[in-house]
Design a protein around this motif. Structure first.
Motif, PDB file in Angstrom:
ATOM      1  N   GLU A  48       0.961  -1.217   0.164  1.00  0.00           N
ATOM      2  CA  GLU A  48       0.435  -0.573   0.150  1.00  0.00           C
ATOM      3  C   GLU A  48       0.835   1.166   0.232  1.00  0.00           C
ATOM      4  OE1 GLU A  48      -3.543   1.786   2.974  1.00  0.00           O
ATOM      5  OE2 GLU A  48      -4.000  -1.076   2.389  1.00  0.00           O
TER       6      GLU A  48
ATOM      7  N   ARG B 166      -7.306  -6.731  -0.749  1.00  0.00           N
ATOM      8  CA  ARG B 166      -6.516  -5.445  -0.824  1.00  0.00           C
ATOM      9  C   ARG B 166      -6.216  -4.886  -2.504  1.00  0.00           C
ATOM     10  NH1 ARG B 166      -2.795  -4.552   5.062  1.00  0.00           N
ATOM     11  NH2 ARG B 166      -3.326  -2.372   3.833  1.00  0.00           N
TER      12      ARG B 166
ATOM     13  N   LYS C 235      -4.933  -0.444  -5.663  1.00  0.00           N
ATOM     14  CA  LYS C 235      -5.262  -0.917  -4.147  1.00  0.00           C
ATOM     15  C   LYS C 235      -7.275  -1.047  -4.449  1.00  0.00           C
ATOM     16  CE  LYS C 235      -5.839   1.596   0.179  1.00  0.00           C
ATOM     17  NZ  LYS C 235      -5.948   2.649   1.129  1.00  0.00           N
TER      18      LYS C 235
END
Length: 545
Positions: A191, A506, A544
């Motif tokens: 991320e 994710r 994402k």
């Protein structure tokens, strides 16, 4: 008896007898060298050329042609597009053949185990009638030492019973929290890499090597290595640097490792490509032994609590088991424990990183598989709650996806066995001393077993195996079988599933320009190499969710 020893004994005997019972002209001592050569050269010519080509009992087995003098198939294997492709091609060329013979360096005879039935006979039925040969020890033994991997016979049975509990389902359940925590750390790093835009290209080879080293540190050793956060980077010989040097060898070092299988040159080459490997191997052993010694002292303290794993690591569980033994003679020494830990690390770290790498590749090039996998996971798991072991194991498509990764892109390359006595297996006579080669890729990628779509990635194939050749458990070789089946099989599968679940829920995976440029072809893999890994690494696009 080695030819040099036999020739020298014959020459000395002949020289001695000529003086004890002298003929008209006794043989002078200066003739020792000519006598030696007179005995040695015919023996060597026979073993190099006449025996394998005309007299070997194995010569009737299917044998690929195109052998080069003294090199056999060595150059063919080194020039292949992957370290397993030539063997798979041979297995497809000789369908249903239980064994295939080929000539290696200096015309050494090696027998490839080719059919599921032959795998069953070697790995299960006649398991303890084979041993790990010297060629296997030269592959990785100088690193892992004489642990479970190289124990034989009764010694192996005892070591296996001692360690079975450490890798049981109960232990896997204990380590689940640590695995989910490490997986969350990996997701957080990705991320951060994609940044505020939420989309970016990531070198997954570099990323997963760091991630699985950290997982190894936490779950096997109970220590935090911090590679994902960059805390250990830059060290001269830290865990990551040392592991890369051993398991991601540069081309010349990898070539030395390959030659060392047939000719033991590793300990005698004074060049940096070889010395760097030896230093890294020794450093890993020293660091692991230090961790063992420190943990023994820590566990002696009644209020000790491991801050990384809270005791849910294999080292702590091993030591707890050893402490419960009443007889000191039954307990493993710190060196023996170090050997076992290095075996687990060697077997689990690089293979886990490579399996996750190929999983990311598949998810990037097959968006339909990615979508189906994410749908199954999100429909079974409650958002914000950590899945239990039972919940993870209930995901059928995830299970089939991971099995298909290990079938099609098995990270483990090969293992060897040497016959301890004359055997007849699948109607084939196997003389004592014969070296057998077993590859998961040959078990799992043979067209006559798995069908013409064998090279396609199809998780759903696992739902339709009944009545086919592939229904045999011995058609899937990722963890081998029998009494010497990989002791960490359950642990490895759960680790892969946890990491895949974390990433798939994710992020969306997408192709980079490099993958698109392949036009549907798979990346070329490193050859020679210590594992099945794309040459030059791999980059994947993350977005994402």
């Amino acid at each position: 008896m080695p030819h040099i020893t036999l020739s020298l004994l014959l020459s000395l005997t002949e020289l001695t007898l000529s003086h004890l019972f002298p003929p008209p002209l006794p043989i002078p001592p200066s003739y020792l060298l000519p006598l030696f050569l007179a005995h040695y050269l015919p023996l060597k010519i026979y073993s190099l050329f006449l025996h394998p080509l005309y007299f070997s009992p194995l010569r009737t087995l299917p044998t690929p042609g195109g052998n080069l003098p003294l090199l056999g198939q060595t150059l063919t294997l080194l020039r292949a597009t992957s370290p397993v492709q030539t063997y798979v091609d041979w297995a497809n060329r000789y369908p249903r053949a239980p064994f295939i013979r080929f000539l290696g360096l200096f015309h050494s005879e090696i027998v490839l185990v080719a059919s599921p039935e032959a795998h069953k006979e070697v790995l299960m039925t006649h398991c303890y009638e084979f041993k790990k040969p010297d060629i296997m020890y030269r592959f990785i033994g100088d690193f892992v030492g004489k642990g479970l991997l190289f124990a034989e016979g009764g010694e192996h049975k005892i070591a296996r019973r001692r360690l079975n509990g450490v890798f049981g389902v109960g232990s896997v359940r204990r380590v689940m929290g640590v695995l989910w925590g490490m997986a969350g750390g990996l997701g957080g790093v990705v991320e951060g890499m994609v940044g505020e835009e939420g989309e970016g290209v990531v070198d997954v080879n570099e990323l997963y090597v760091k991630a699985t080293i950290d997982v190894t540190g936490a779950t096997i050793l109970g220590v935090e290595l911090g590679n994902l956060r960059g805390e250990e980077e830059g060290g001269d010989m830290d865990f990551l640097t040392s592991f890369r040097r051993v398991f991601q060898q540069p081309p010349l070092s990898a070539l030395i490792s390959f030659i060392n299988l047939f000719l033991p040159i590793r300990r005698f080459l004074p060049i940096e490509a070889n010395l760097g490997y030896l230093r890294a191997s020794a450093q890993l052993r020293r660091m692991t032994l230090d961790i063992v010694k420190n943990r023994v002292k820590e566990l002696a303290q009644p209020d000790y609590r491991n801050p990384v794993s809270n005791g849910a690591d294999l080292l702590t569980m091993m030591l707890e088991g050893e402490m419960s033994l009443s007889k000191a003679g039954d307990k493993m020494t710190e060196d023996q424990i170090t050997n076992e830990l290095l075996t687990f690390i060697a077997a689990g770290h690089e293979t886990s990183a490579n399996a996750l790498l190929w999983a990311s590749y598949v998810l990037a090039v097959h968006p339909d598989i990615q979508t189906r996998l994410r749908r199954e996971i999100t429909s079974h798991f409650e958002a914000g709650k950590t899945p239990t072991y039972e919940q993870l194991e209930s995901l059928v498509y995830l299970h089939n996806f991971c099995r298909e990764i290990l079938r099609r892109y098995c990270p483990a390359l090969m293992t060897f066995r040497e016959a301890l006595k004359d055997l007849t297996i699948c109607g084939t006579f196997i003389p004592r001393g014969t070296v057998l080669l077993l590859l998961p890729a040959v078990a799992s990628r043979t067209a006559w077993v798995w069908g013409e779509d064998v090279d396609e990635f199809k998780p759903e194939r696992w739902e339709n195996l009944a009545g086919t050749e592939a229904d045999s458990p011995y058609a899937f070789g990722a963890f081998m079988h029998g009494p010497r089946i990989c002791i960490g099989k359950q642990f490895a599968m759960v680790e892969l599933k946890v990491l895949v679940v974390e990433l798939v829920t994710r992020f969306e995976f997408g192709m980079t320009e490099e993958l698109e440029g392949l036009g549907g072809r798979e990346p070329r893999t490193t050859n020679p190499g210590m594992g099945y890994v794309p040459a030059g690494g791999m980059r994947v696009k993350f977005r994402k969710i």
